[in-house]
Design an enzyme around this catalytic site. Structure first.
Site, PDB file in Angstrom:
ATOM      1  N   GLU A 158      -6.871  13.790  10.750  1.00 24.46           N
ATOM      2  CA  GLU A 158      -6.923  14.613   9.541  1.00 24.46           C
ATOM      3  C   GLU A 158      -8.166  15.486   9.474  1.00 24.46           C
ATOM      4  OE1 GLU A 158      -5.717  11.589   9.577  1.00 24.46           O
ATOM      5  OE2 GLU A 158      -3.742  11.761   8.650  1.00 24.46           O
ATOM      6  N   HIS A 216      -1.340   3.626  -0.529  1.00 21.78           N
ATOM      7  CA  HIS A 216      -0.438   4.770  -0.385  1.00 21.78           C
ATOM      8  C   HIS A 216       0.165   5.213  -1.714  1.00 21.78           C
ATOM      9  CE1 HIS A 216      -0.670   3.074   3.656  1.00 21.78           C
ATOM     10  NE2 HIS A 216      -0.311   4.255   4.124  1.00 21.78           N
TER      11      HIS A 216
END
Length: 326
Positions: free
Chosen positions: A60, A129
């Protein structure tokens, strides 16, 4: 007017902007061959090729940094985070590079970059998440933060974000991808920084964004059956915030409930409550009330996850509290 999903509205925006401007490209994990973890990039690799729809490793910070660099030389990258939970690994590039580059370069380098992906809880994805992190990014000067609630807004706002010369953080509601709404076939955009009244009313103002808008509307519908008229306003862009219509609504209804999926402490709702108290204190007949996610890591158990999330019932209760009904 065609009725399409939030997912397809986003895909239309990506396709139309990539057709319109050859400098626009998409990059992220599984955006190409797999067509996106949530299938937002369906068909784009086949149409635009691997130079403009780029699959990346699980890096990322790396591909966010490539986005910043490519924006500095005139391209318009769209960086997909598979979920915003993974953006923590790219925070240095987003906050220390993307947000500050225009300022630190004395205006020499614009960063026309969109970082987009799903945020918030879904269905039993648990603590790591299920986070709503828009407050983190809205805290940072130099970033624009967008959180659409409908397919119409999703397409129009994403097109505006891609054309913007500043870095835009674009939160897509993780459980909104399958929701449907009317979307025009022709070209249109929704300007950044403009709020929208989703339901008119006179008794209480409810401010909500992203998937909390549907929670607020369900609560408003239930309250209407009891003769209570709620006005539901969606800021749509959390930074810059369109303050005037929020304040004007509270000046009309004299009461305000803010609904936020994220945690209460230092959340977006705290900033909204400050704005209301600053500009409409004399009009308030009750303190501003907030309905937020529980101040805990998101539980995995389905019943506990449900309890941790704002619900129409909690919004109804909050509205009745500011009306001093209960």
């Amino acid at each position: 007017m065609p009725l399409i999903t939030y997912r397809d509205a986003l895909t239309q925006a990506l396709r139309e902007e990539m057709q319109r401007d050859p400098n626009v490209f998409l990059m992220g994990e599984e955006v190409g061959v797999y067509q996106g973890a949530y299938k937002v990039s369906r068909g784009l690799l086949q149409e635009f090729g691997e130079r403009r729809v780029i699959d990346t490793p699980i890096t990322e910070e790396g591909f966010a940094g490539v986005g910043v660099g490519s924006a500095m030389v005139g391209l318009r990258p769209i960086i997909e985070m598979m979920t915003w939970n993974f953006s923590m690994l790219a925070m240095d590039q987003i906050i220390n590079s993307a947000a500050k580059m225009l300022y630190m370069s004395g205006g020499q380098f614009k960063i026309p970059m969109v970082v987009r992906g799903p945020g918030g809880a879904a269905h039993q994805l648990a603590a790591q998440h299920s986070q709503s992190l828009e407050g983190w990014f809205a805290h940072v000067p130099g970033l624009k933060v967008v959180a659409p609630s409908t397919p119409y807004d999703a397409k129009g706002l994403l097109k505006s974000a891609i054309r913007d010369d500043d870095p835009v953080i674009f939160f897509e509601g993780e459980t909104l991808y399958g929701s449907k709404g009317e979307v025009p076939e022709g070209e249109y955009t929704v300007p950044l920084g403009v709020a929208d009244v989703k339901r008119a009313g006179t008794d209480v103002t409810i401010i909500a964004w992203s998937k909390m808008v549907s929670i607020a509307l369900k609560a408003a519908e239930a309250l209407a059956a009891e003769g209570i008229a709620c006005e539901v306003i969606d800021p749509r862009t959390l930074r810059p915030l369109d303050e005037e219509p929020l304040v004007a609504s509270v000046q009309k209804t004299n009461r305000c409930v803010i609904v936020e999926e994220g945690w209460e402490y230092s959340g977006i709702g705290a900033q909204l409550a400050y704005v209301i108290h600053r500009d409409a204190f004399g009009d308030l007949d009750a303190p501003v009330t907030r309905v937020t996610g529980a101040d805990v890591p998101m539980p995995y158990a389905k019943n506990l996850e449900h309890m941790a999330m704002p619900s129409p019932a909690r919004v109804v209760q909050a509205v009745k509290e500011v009306l001093y009904i209960e």
